[in-house]
Design a protein around this motif. Structure first.
Motif, short mmCIF file in Angstrom:
data_model
loop_
_atom_site.label_atom_id
_atom_site.label_comp_id
_atom_site.label_asym_id
_atom_site.label_seq_id
_atom_site.Cartn_x
_atom_site.Cartn_y
_atom_site.Cartn_z
N GLY A 180 -9.26 2.62 -5.95
CA GLY A 180 -10.53 2.55 -5.21
C GLY A 180 -11.42 1.40 -5.65
N THR A 181 -11.02 0.70 -6.73
CA THR A 181 -11.90 -0.41 -7.17
C THR A 181 -11.55 -1.71 -6.46
N MET A 182 -10.28 -1.82 -5.98
CA MET A 182 -9.95 -3.09 -5.31
C MET A 182 -9.04 -2.87 -4.11
N SER A 183 -9.05 -3.86 -3.18
CA SER A 183 -8.14 -3.76 -2.03
C SER A 183 -6.79 -4.22 -2.52
N GLU A 184 -5.97 -3.26 -2.87
CA GLU A 184 -4.74 -3.49 -3.61
C GLU A 184 -3.70 -4.28 -2.82
N ASP A 185 -3.47 -3.93 -1.58
CA ASP A 185 -2.41 -4.63 -0.81
C ASP A 185 -2.75 -6.11 -0.67
N ASP A 186 -4.04 -6.41 -0.39
CA ASP A 186 -4.43 -7.83 -0.26
C ASP A 186 -4.22 -8.53 -1.59
N PHE A 187 -4.57 -7.84 -2.71
CA PHE A 187 -4.42 -8.47 -4.01
C PHE A 187 -2.94 -8.73 -4.30
N ILE A 188 -2.09 -7.73 -4.04
CA ILE A 188 -0.65 -7.86 -4.33
C ILE A 188 -0.07 -9.06 -3.57
N GLU A 189 -0.56 -9.25 -2.33
CA GLU A 189 -0.13 -10.42 -1.53
C GLU A 189 -0.55 -11.71 -2.23
N GLU A 190 -1.80 -11.73 -2.69
CA GLU A 190 -2.37 -12.94 -3.34
C GLU A 190 -1.70 -13.18 -4.69
N ALA A 191 -1.23 -12.11 -5.35
CA ALA A 191 -0.63 -12.26 -6.69
C ALA A 191 0.54 -13.25 -6.65
N LYS A 192 1.24 -13.29 -5.49
CA LYS A 192 2.39 -14.21 -5.37
C LYS A 192 1.91 -15.66 -5.55
N VAL A 193 0.71 -15.94 -4.99
CA VAL A 193 0.14 -17.30 -5.12
C VAL A 193 -0.34 -17.51 -6.55
N MET A 194 -1.03 -16.49 -7.09
CA MET A 194 -1.65 -16.64 -8.41
C MET A 194 -0.62 -16.89 -9.50
N THR A 195 0.58 -16.29 -9.36
CA THR A 195 1.59 -16.49 -10.42
C THR A 195 2.05 -17.95 -10.46
N LYS A 196 1.81 -18.67 -9.34
CA LYS A 196 2.23 -20.08 -9.28
C LYS A 196 1.20 -21.01 -9.91
N LEU A 197 -0.05 -20.49 -10.11
CA LEU A 197 -1.10 -21.31 -10.74
C LEU A 197 -0.85 -21.30 -12.25
N VAL B 162 -5.51 -18.35 -17.92
CA VAL B 162 -4.79 -17.17 -18.42
C VAL B 162 -3.68 -16.87 -17.41
N GLN B 163 -2.43 -16.99 -17.86
CA GLN B 163 -1.27 -16.92 -16.95
C GLN B 163 -1.08 -15.50 -16.42
N LEU B 164 -0.98 -15.37 -15.10
CA LEU B 164 -0.63 -14.08 -14.49
C LEU B 164 0.90 -13.97 -14.55
N TYR B 165 1.41 -12.94 -15.24
CA TYR B 165 2.87 -12.77 -15.32
C TYR B 165 3.39 -11.99 -14.12
N GLY B 166 2.62 -11.01 -13.64
CA GLY B 166 3.08 -10.23 -12.50
C GLY B 166 2.28 -8.95 -12.34
N VAL B 167 2.78 -8.10 -11.43
CA VAL B 167 2.09 -6.83 -11.14
C VAL B 167 3.10 -5.69 -11.13
N CYS B 168 2.59 -4.47 -11.42
CA CYS B 168 3.38 -3.26 -11.15
C CYS B 168 2.69 -2.62 -9.97
N SER B 169 3.29 -2.77 -8.79
CA SER B 169 2.58 -2.34 -7.58
C SER B 169 3.25 -1.15 -6.90
N LYS B 170 4.31 -0.60 -7.54
CA LYS B 170 5.02 0.50 -6.87
C LYS B 170 4.42 1.86 -7.21
N HIS B 171 3.34 1.83 -8.07
CA HIS B 171 2.72 3.12 -8.40
C HIS B 171 1.22 2.91 -8.44
N ARG B 172 0.48 3.96 -8.56
CA ARG B 172 -0.98 3.86 -8.70
C ARG B 172 -1.39 4.47 -10.04
N PRO B 173 -2.31 3.91 -10.84
CA PRO B 173 -2.97 2.65 -10.52
C PRO B 173 -2.00 1.47 -10.65
#
Ligand SMILES: CN1CCN(C(=O)c2ccc(Nc3nc(-c4cccc(NC(=O)c5ccc(C(C)(C)C)cc5)c4)cn4ccnc34)cc2)CC1
Length: 285
Positions: free
Chosen positions: A59-76, A82-93
């Motif tokens: 409930g703190t963030m729009s998760e699906d939009d963020f998960i989509e953006e994470a693909k771009v962020m990992t390339k920065l 601070v390097q983004l390594y990845g996400v665990c998006s198959k569960h909540r939180p």
């Protein structure tokens, strides 16, 4: 037909999304801190890599939009981001996994080490230059931070300073944080065009960077002291800017003032700031 004759499908090896990290690869350790967004803990990834895991409260963030953006962020990728390594998006939180920075936020570091930092203008300037390099990389990739401040930078070994949570602000659902009238909006780091029209740009990041420089040279003081947000908005719109910190040379304060030009087009780019600060640093030695 020998394998080398067959074209390799582009998806080879990408059977699963490479930015998706499986929770079983993480060994969760001590808590590093928490906030209205959830809890942050240190973790070992694949047994040896030190990471920080942000466990985002549902409930703190729009998760699906963020998960989509994470693909771009990992390339920065840059030494001062601070390097983004990845996400665990198959569960909540959902978990956001980044490289670990062992000395915590720049703001707390400045406050904790004020005594040894206050006289060391060279070291304080070097911290500012490191943040500027990370921000110059984001600027070059047309990536806007939206919440640049000392609290959102982190300190690692050998006084390395890196910019964290770039772009994350776009996915926060709490409108107390996202709307400029909200109680959690970072008013003291916002330029006139953001206060009036929430018009974010790399030039609004440059304004925030000027305030970050002021935080560094005051070793973590609160900008505008205990002034209420409404009083700060009024001053900023009238062109009243932060005063020169005692521990700050005039030519460094002159750079801050340029970051606080009323019109975004009058502010320097991070690319130009990097050169200006390097010149000032040479003058100090
Ligand atoms: C000797 N000292 C002892 C005390 N100390 C620590 O406990 C300490 C050590 C290392 C720490 N490292 C990290 N800490 C954090 C961390 C810790 C607490 C809170 C947070 N906050 C956040 O991540 C966060 C909060 C809000 C937001 C939005 C934009 C949604 C508003 C975005 C992000 C991060 C993230 N990290 C990412 C990489 N490394 C770290 C943090 C703290 C520092 C060293």
């Amino acid at each position: 037909v020998s394998p080398c004759d067959r074209p390799v499908p582009p998806t080879a090896g990408l059977s699963h999304d490479k930015w998706e990290i499986h929770p079983s690869e993480l060994m969760i350790l001590e808590e590093l801190g928490s906030g209205q967004f959830g809890v942050v803990r240190r973790a070992k990834w694949r047994g040896s890599i030190d990471t920080a895991v942000k466990m985002m409260k549902v409930g703190t963030m729009s998760e699906d939009d963020f998960i989509e953006e994470a693909k771009v962020m990992t390339k920065l990728q840059h030494p001062n981001l601070v390097q983004l390594y990845g996400v665990c998006s198959k569960h909540r939180p959902i978990y956001i996994i980044t490289e670990y920075m062992k000395h915590g936020s720049l703001l707390n570091y400045l406050r904790r080490h004020e005594q040894s930092l206050i006289g060391n203008m060279g070291l304080l300037l070097d911290m500012c230059i490191q943040v500027c390099k990370g921000m110059s990389y984001l600027e070059r990739h047309n990536y806007i931070h939206r919440d640049l401040a000392a609290r959102n930078c982190l300190v690692g070994s050998e006084n390395t300073v890196k910019v964290a949570d770039f772009g994350l602000a776009r996915y926060v659902l709490d409108d107390q944080y996202t709307s400029s009238g909200g109680t959690k909006f970072p008013i003291k780091w916002a330029p006139p065009e953001v206060l009036n029209y929430t018009r974010f740009s790399s030039k609004s990041d440059v304004w925030a960077y000027g305030v970050l420089m002021w935080e560094v040279f005051t070793c973590g003081k609160m900008p505008y002291g205990r002034l209420k947000n409404t009083e700060v908005v009024e001053r900023v719109q009238r062109g009243i800017i932060l005063e020169k910190p005692k521990a700050c040379a005039k030519e460094i304060y002159d750079v801050m003032r340029k970051c606080w030009s009323h019109g975004p087009e009058d502010r320097p780019s991070f690319r130009l700031l990097k050169d200006q600060l390097a010149t000032v640093a040479q003058g100090l030695t």
